[in-house]
Design a protein around this motif. Structure first.
Motif, short mmCIF file in Angstrom:
data_model
loop_
_atom_site.label_atom_id
_atom_site.label_comp_id
_atom_site.label_asym_id
_atom_site.label_seq_id
_atom_site.Cartn_x
_atom_site.Cartn_y
_atom_site.Cartn_z
N ASN A 5 0.86 -1.17 0.00
CA ASN A 5 0.00 0.00 0.00
C ASN A 5 0.90 1.23 0.00
N LEU A 43 5.06 4.64 2.44
CA LEU A 43 5.54 5.97 2.83
C LEU A 43 5.79 6.02 4.33
N ALA A 44 4.87 5.45 5.11
CA ALA A 44 5.03 5.44 6.57
C ALA A 44 6.29 4.68 6.97
N LYS A 61 0.71 7.76 12.43
CA LYS A 61 -0.59 8.27 11.98
C LYS A 61 -0.97 7.67 10.64
N LEU A 62 0.00 7.60 9.71
CA LEU A 62 -0.26 6.97 8.42
C LEU A 62 -0.66 5.52 8.57
N TYR A 63 0.04 4.80 9.45
CA TYR A 63 -0.31 3.40 9.71
C TYR A 63 -1.72 3.30 10.27
N LYS A 123 0.65 4.35 0.98
CA LYS A 123 0.77 5.14 2.20
C LYS A 123 1.50 4.36 3.30
N ILE A 124 1.30 3.03 3.33
CA ILE A 124 2.04 2.22 4.29
C ILE A 124 3.52 2.21 3.94
N ALA A 134 4.11 11.03 12.62
CA ALA A 134 3.59 11.04 11.25
C ALA A 134 3.52 9.62 10.69
N SER A 135 4.57 8.83 10.93
CA SER A 135 4.58 7.45 10.46
C SER A 135 3.47 6.63 11.09
N ASN A 191 -4.26 5.28 9.92
CA ASN A 191 -5.27 5.57 8.90
C ASN A 191 -5.45 4.41 7.94
N GLU A 192 -4.33 3.78 7.54
CA GLU A 192 -4.40 2.75 6.51
C GLU A 192 -4.81 1.39 7.04
#
Length: 335
Positions: free
Chosen positions: A209, A214-215, A253-255, A211-212, A250-251, A257-258
């Motif tokens: 994924n 990116l995190a 938070k991305l996790y 965004k994952i 930030a990392s 959300n996804e």
């Protein structure tokens, strides 16, 4: 003569491999004993920091070595590509020994040598972890990349394999015996599950994924960004502390959300949970520790020592060694 000595060594190595495979739980008890020696040696002998880290690193490397023996002899061969597996092994070895390398460099070459080794180690770790994520499509890199095997479960499964099946010599695939399981009408013809393989791995979608990824990339490059900030602003400055905290938040938070839309494996979920708990360690990192948490931690430990029976046996060593632990383990934001 040298050939004879080599043959003797190989014979003992093979005997050791058979012993570890047959006694995984006992091997685990010995490994734990060796690891506890690292805590016992701290502060009790000359060069105790170097000695305790040497013992601790060797105990973890012994665990890794024994786990590899168990995997090679009782488990289905890994489906990971050759270089993928090697990267995970080297990262695990490095994670177990990086503090020892840093302390050794400090004693040999001083602060300059220590920070040079730190930069080299963190750069190597980051590049290798980025390869795992972007080349081999790992979504969440574990710490350590090869976690220790649960020896109690291994012992039970070894007994099951010996009773109801056998492993093929070349592929290590476990085949159920024809006469296993009692009467044929009650006999299970399903293959015996291999050692150490999680059933979830075969049922959960492992599609990467964006965004994952990116995190995970943010988390991996965090130590390099922290080192860059330290080189500009200096050690024990708020800029590097806040930079690392913001990247971690930030990392995560991305996790968060996804993971509502993506199902994680148990190992991935556990690693993310570990990272959330690790946020508490920011109170032990400078400059927050120097300016806020140090006196409060000491006050709490002294209060427990005075008011809780037998607590002094635990709190006094912590009070004594906390400055050493803080300066040894909490100056880096390692991935």
């Amino acid at each position: 003569m040298p050939s004879h000595n080599m043959n003797t060594v190989l014979i003992y190595v093979e005997k050791y491999k058979k012993w570890v495979t047959s006694n995984p739980q006992l091997a685990g008890d010995i490994e734990s004993t060796v690891k506890w020696l690292s805590y016992f040696t701290a502060g009790r002998i000359n060069n105790s920091t170097l000695m305790s880290e040497l013992v601790y690193s060797m105990s973890n490397l012994l665990v890794l070595f024994n786990d590899r023996i168990i995997n090679a002899n009782t488990q289905v061969e890994t489906k990971l590509p050759k270089y993928h597996s090697k990267i995970r092994i080297w990262l695990t070895v490095l994670e177990y020994s990086e503090v020892l390398l840093e302390i050794s460099a400090s004693k040999l070459w001083g602060e300059t040598g220590k920070w040079l080794i730190i930069v080299i180690l963190q750069a190597f770790k980051s590049v290798m972890r980025l390869l795992l994520v972007h080349r081999y499509k790992e979504r969440v890199t574990q710490s350590p990349p090869i976690p220790p095997i649960k020896r109690d479960k291994i012992s039970d499964k070894v007994e099951t394999i010996e009773k109801d099946g056998f492993a093929l010599k070349r592929s290590k695939k476990v085949v159920r015996k024809v006469n296993s399981g009692g009467c044929s009408q009650f006999r299970s013809w399903a293959p015996i599950p291999p050692l150490g393989i999680d059933d979830q791995q075969t049922t959960i979608d492992l599609t990467p994924n964006k965004k994952i990824i990116l995190a995970e990339t943010l988390y991996i490059i965090k130590p390099l960004l922290h080192l860059g900030c330290v080189s500009v602003s200096g050690q024990k400055q708020w800029k590097s502390w806040f930079l690392s905290l913001i990247i971690d938040l930030a990392s995560l938070k991305l996790y968060s959300n996804e993971t509502k839309a993506v199902t994680l494996r148990k190992e991935e979920f556990d690693e993310i949970s570990r990272r959330r708990v690790a946020l508490l360690l920011y109170i032990l990192r400078s400059p927050f520790y120097d300016n806020y948490s140090r006196m409060k931690i000491y006050a709490l430990l002294k209060m427990l020592s005075r008011n809780v029976p037998l607590a002094r046996m635990v709190t006094d060593p912590i009070i004594k060694y906390l400055p050493h632990w803080q300066s040894t383990y909490f100056y880096m934001w390692s991935s």
